[in-house]
Scaffold this motif. Structure first.
Motif, mmCIF file in Angstrom:
data_model
loop_
_atom_site.group_PDB
_atom_site.id
_atom_site.type_symbol
_atom_site.label_atom_id
_atom_site.label_comp_id
_atom_site.label_asym_id
_atom_site.label_seq_id
_atom_site.Cartn_x
_atom_site.Cartn_y
_atom_site.Cartn_z
ATOM 1 N N ALA A 8 0.816 -1.312 -0.144
ATOM 2 C CA ALA A 8 -0.063 0.158 0.024
ATOM 3 C C ALA A 8 0.833 1.419 -0.061
ATOM 4 C CB ALA A 8 -0.918 -0.048 1.315
ATOM 5 N N GLY A 9 2.024 1.293 -0.746
ATOM 6 C CA GLY A 9 2.719 2.409 -0.732
ATOM 7 C C GLY A 9 3.283 2.670 0.703
ATOM 8 N N ILE A 43 6.325 22.656 -7.068
ATOM 9 C CA ILE A 43 5.207 22.442 -5.990
ATOM 10 C C ILE A 43 5.857 21.240 -5.193
ATOM 11 C CG2 ILE A 43 3.041 21.865 -5.317
ATOM 12 C CD1 ILE A 43 2.059 22.663 -8.338
ATOM 13 N N LYS A 46 10.152 20.739 -2.968
ATOM 14 C CA LYS A 46 10.759 21.339 -1.627
ATOM 15 C C LYS A 46 10.265 20.241 -0.699
ATOM 16 C CE LYS A 46 6.270 23.617 -0.484
ATOM 17 N NZ LYS A 46 5.396 24.383 -1.280
ATOM 18 N N TYR A 62 11.353 22.165 6.166
ATOM 19 C CA TYR A 62 10.209 21.334 6.407
ATOM 20 C C TYR A 62 10.389 20.917 7.880
ATOM 21 C CZ TYR A 62 8.132 16.856 5.531
ATOM 22 O OH TYR A 62 7.315 15.727 5.231
ATOM 23 N N LYS A 67 8.104 11.707 6.920
ATOM 24 C CA LYS A 67 9.026 11.739 5.960
ATOM 25 C C LYS A 67 8.318 11.701 4.554
ATOM 26 C CE LYS A 67 13.627 9.927 7.544
ATOM 27 N NZ LYS A 67 14.203 8.543 7.330
ATOM 28 N N PHE A 71 10.468 8.661 -4.302
ATOM 29 C CA PHE A 71 9.857 8.020 -5.310
ATOM 30 C C PHE A 71 11.218 7.257 -6.200
ATOM 31 C CE2 PHE A 71 7.167 11.958 -4.919
ATOM 32 C CZ PHE A 71 5.919 11.154 -4.404
ATOM 33 N N MET A 80 2.404 0.559 -5.834
ATOM 34 C CA MET A 80 1.200 1.184 -6.186
ATOM 35 C C MET A 80 0.811 1.300 -7.580
ATOM 36 S SD MET A 80 2.068 4.623 -3.632
ATOM 37 C CE MET A 80 3.752 4.935 -4.164
ATOM 38 N N ILE A 85 -1.523 6.003 -6.784
ATOM 39 C CA ILE A 85 -0.777 7.184 -6.742
ATOM 40 C C ILE A 85 -1.683 8.465 -6.960
ATOM 41 C CG2 ILE A 85 1.374 8.544 -7.811
ATOM 42 C CD1 ILE A 85 2.348 5.839 -8.437
ATOM 43 N N LYS A 88 -3.668 9.519 -4.063
ATOM 44 C CA LYS A 88 -2.907 9.984 -2.941
ATOM 45 C C LYS A 88 -2.693 11.342 -3.216
ATOM 46 C CE LYS A 88 -1.189 5.709 -1.254
ATOM 47 N NZ LYS A 88 0.089 4.773 -1.031
ATOM 48 N N MET A 89 -2.470 11.718 -4.440
ATOM 49 C CA MET A 89 -2.255 13.152 -4.792
ATOM 50 C C MET A 89 -3.441 14.075 -4.588
ATOM 51 S SD MET A 89 -0.131 13.497 -8.392
ATOM 52 C CE MET A 89 1.047 12.194 -8.558
ATOM 53 N N LYS A 94 -2.134 14.417 5.627
ATOM 54 C CA LYS A 94 -1.125 15.192 6.473
ATOM 55 C C LYS A 94 0.308 14.654 6.661
ATOM 56 C CE LYS A 94 -2.404 19.455 9.183
ATOM 57 N NZ LYS A 94 -3.048 19.803 10.220
ATOM 58 N N MET A 96 1.207 15.646 3.765
ATOM 59 C CA MET A 96 1.085 15.731 2.430
ATOM 60 C C MET A 96 -0.335 16.253 1.776
ATOM 61 S SD MET A 96 1.684 14.792 -1.047
ATOM 62 C CE MET A 96 0.671 14.871 -2.299
ATOM 63 N N PRO A 97 -0.210 17.468 1.267
ATOM 64 C CA PRO A 97 -1.185 18.347 0.782
ATOM 65 C C PRO A 97 -1.994 17.486 -0.222
ATOM 66 C CG PRO A 97 0.774 19.626 0.080
ATOM 67 C CD PRO A 97 1.085 18.119 0.352
ATOM 68 N N PHE A 99 -4.154 17.931 -3.801
ATOM 69 C CA PHE A 99 -4.135 18.488 -4.931
ATOM 70 C C PHE A 99 -5.357 18.799 -5.708
ATOM 71 C CE2 PHE A 99 0.336 18.265 -3.680
ATOM 72 C CZ PHE A 99 0.856 19.525 -3.615
ATOM 73 N N LEU A 111 1.830 13.693 -13.405
ATOM 74 C CA LEU A 111 2.778 13.634 -12.433
ATOM 75 C C LEU A 111 2.880 12.056 -11.984
ATOM 76 C CD1 LEU A 111 1.740 16.676 -10.405
ATOM 77 C CD2 LEU A 111 4.039 16.089 -10.764
HETATM 78 C C1 HEC Z 1 4.574 19.978 2.323
HETATM 79 C C2 HEC Z 1 5.405 18.720 2.050
HETATM 80 C C3 HEC Z 1 4.858 18.196 0.690
HETATM 81 C C4 HEC Z 1 4.650 18.679 -0.685
HETATM 82 C C5 HEC Z 1 4.864 20.035 -0.944
HETATM 83 C C6 HEC Z 1 3.964 17.528 -1.279
HETATM 84 N N1 HEC Z 1 4.228 16.366 -0.588
HETATM 85 FE FE1 HEC Z 1 3.594 14.331 -1.456
HETATM 86 N N2 HEC Z 1 4.096 13.801 0.419
HETATM 87 C C7 HEC Z 1 4.759 14.456 1.630
HETATM 88 C C8 HEC Z 1 4.823 13.528 2.659
HETATM 89 C C9 HEC Z 1 5.203 13.844 4.108
HETATM 90 C C10 HEC Z 1 4.175 12.330 2.232
HETATM 91 C C11 HEC Z 1 4.203 10.777 3.154
HETATM 92 C C12 HEC Z 1 2.694 10.962 3.983
HETATM 93 C C13 HEC Z 1 2.486 9.751 4.761
HETATM 94 O O1 HEC Z 1 3.335 8.842 4.926
HETATM 95 O O2 HEC Z 1 1.359 9.715 5.200
HETATM 96 C C14 HEC Z 1 3.795 12.353 0.936
HETATM 97 C C15 HEC Z 1 3.278 11.466 0.078
HETATM 98 C C16 HEC Z 1 2.936 11.567 -1.243
HETATM 99 C C17 HEC Z 1 2.458 10.253 -1.970
HETATM 100 C C18 HEC Z 1 2.329 8.918 -1.361
HETATM 101 C C19 HEC Z 1 3.312 8.028 -1.564
HETATM 102 C C20 HEC Z 1 3.175 6.926 -0.473
HETATM 103 O O3 HEC Z 1 4.263 6.587 0.009
HETATM 104 O O4 HEC Z 1 2.043 6.244 -0.365
HETATM 105 C C21 HEC Z 1 2.381 10.695 -3.414
HETATM 106 C C22 HEC Z 1 1.982 10.097 -4.583
HETATM 107 C C23 HEC Z 1 3.101 12.056 -3.218
HETATM 108 N N3 HEC Z 1 3.281 12.437 -2.105
HETATM 109 C C24 HEC Z 1 3.019 12.824 -4.266
HETATM 110 C C25 HEC Z 1 3.357 14.473 -4.471
HETATM 111 C C26 HEC Z 1 3.306 15.265 -5.406
HETATM 112 C C27 HEC Z 1 3.161 14.664 -6.841
HETATM 113 C C28 HEC Z 1 3.558 16.503 -5.010
HETATM 114 C C29 HEC Z 1 3.515 17.765 -5.996
HETATM 115 C C30 HEC Z 1 2.319 18.173 -6.571
HETATM 116 C C31 HEC Z 1 3.766 16.372 -3.725
HETATM 117 N N4 HEC Z 1 3.572 15.372 -3.247
HETATM 118 C C32 HEC Z 1 3.960 17.570 -2.826
HETATM 119 C C33 HEC Z 1 4.802 15.669 1.520
HETATM 120 C C34 HEC Z 1 4.648 16.630 0.452
#
Ligand code: HEC
Length: 128
Positions: A8-9, A43, A46, A62, A67, A71, A80, A85, A88-89, A94, A96-97, A99, A111
């Motif tokens: 599950a990722g 986006i 960072k 950060y 964490k 990727f 996944m 994927i 999740k985007m 939290k 992870m925003p 979108f 993406l």
């Molecule tokens: C504020 C920081 C932040 C930004 C900006 C961000 N992410 Fe994330 N992202 C995270 C974090 C932290 C996780 C892991 C969340 C968790 O484990 O619960 C995550 C998880 C993910 C996952 C799920 C992966 C998994 O392991 O299951 C995807 C896909 C992803 N991000 C894609 C993106 C993409 C594409 C963008 C830009 C459009 C983006 N993220 C922007 C912090 C961010």
């Protein structure tokens, strides 16, 4: 139960089965990867790092203990589906925003293609 978590990722997202089975309508080609690369740099980088390596780049701030996903971890990305994927985007988790409102469906599918390239750089479409 490590296998289950990996399947599950990074685990615990509760992605609905119908979302997982969605197919990516956006083909992987140089145009879509370039478009996704620009979005990623502006986006996502960072948090998720240069070339998706999961390391917060120098100079970026950060604050969170969770964490950002690496990727370049091909095993994790391969575990996944495209639909997963994408979901999740769309919805985030939290810190992870979400979108859903910031990026179009097409941009999010682009993406997904880019994340596949981060996991398997050799699969990148050839420049013409
Ligand atoms: C504020 C920081 C932040 C930004 C900006 C961000 N992410 Fe994330 N992202 C995270 C974090 C932290 C996780 C892991 C969340 C968790 O484990 O619960 C995550 C998880 C993910 C996952 C799920 C992966 C998994 O392991 O299951 C995807 C896909 C992803 N991000 C894609 C993106 C993409 C594409 C963008 C830009 C459009 C983006 N993220 C922007 C912090 C961010």
């Amino acid at each position: 139960m490590l296998g289950v978590a990996i399947a599950a990722g990074c685990g615990g997202w509760n992605v609905p089965p119908e979302a997982k089975s969605l197919k990516n309508p956006v083909p992987m080609n140089t145009a879509t990867i370039a478009a996704a690369g620009e979005l990623y740099t502006n986006i996502c980088q960072k948090c998720h790092g240069v070339n998706g390596d999961g390391k917060v780049p120098p100079g970026a701030t950060y604050f969170y203990s969770t964490k950002p996903t690496n990727f370049t971890n091909a095993r994790l990305v391969d575990s996944m589906s495209d639909g997963e994927i994408f979901w999740k985007m769309t919805n985030g988790r939290k810190p992870m925003p979400a979108f859903k409102n910031r990026l179009s469906d097409e941009q999010r599918w682009e993406l997904v293609d880019l994340i596949r390239v981060f996991a398997h750089p050799a699969s990148a479409p050839a420049q013409k």
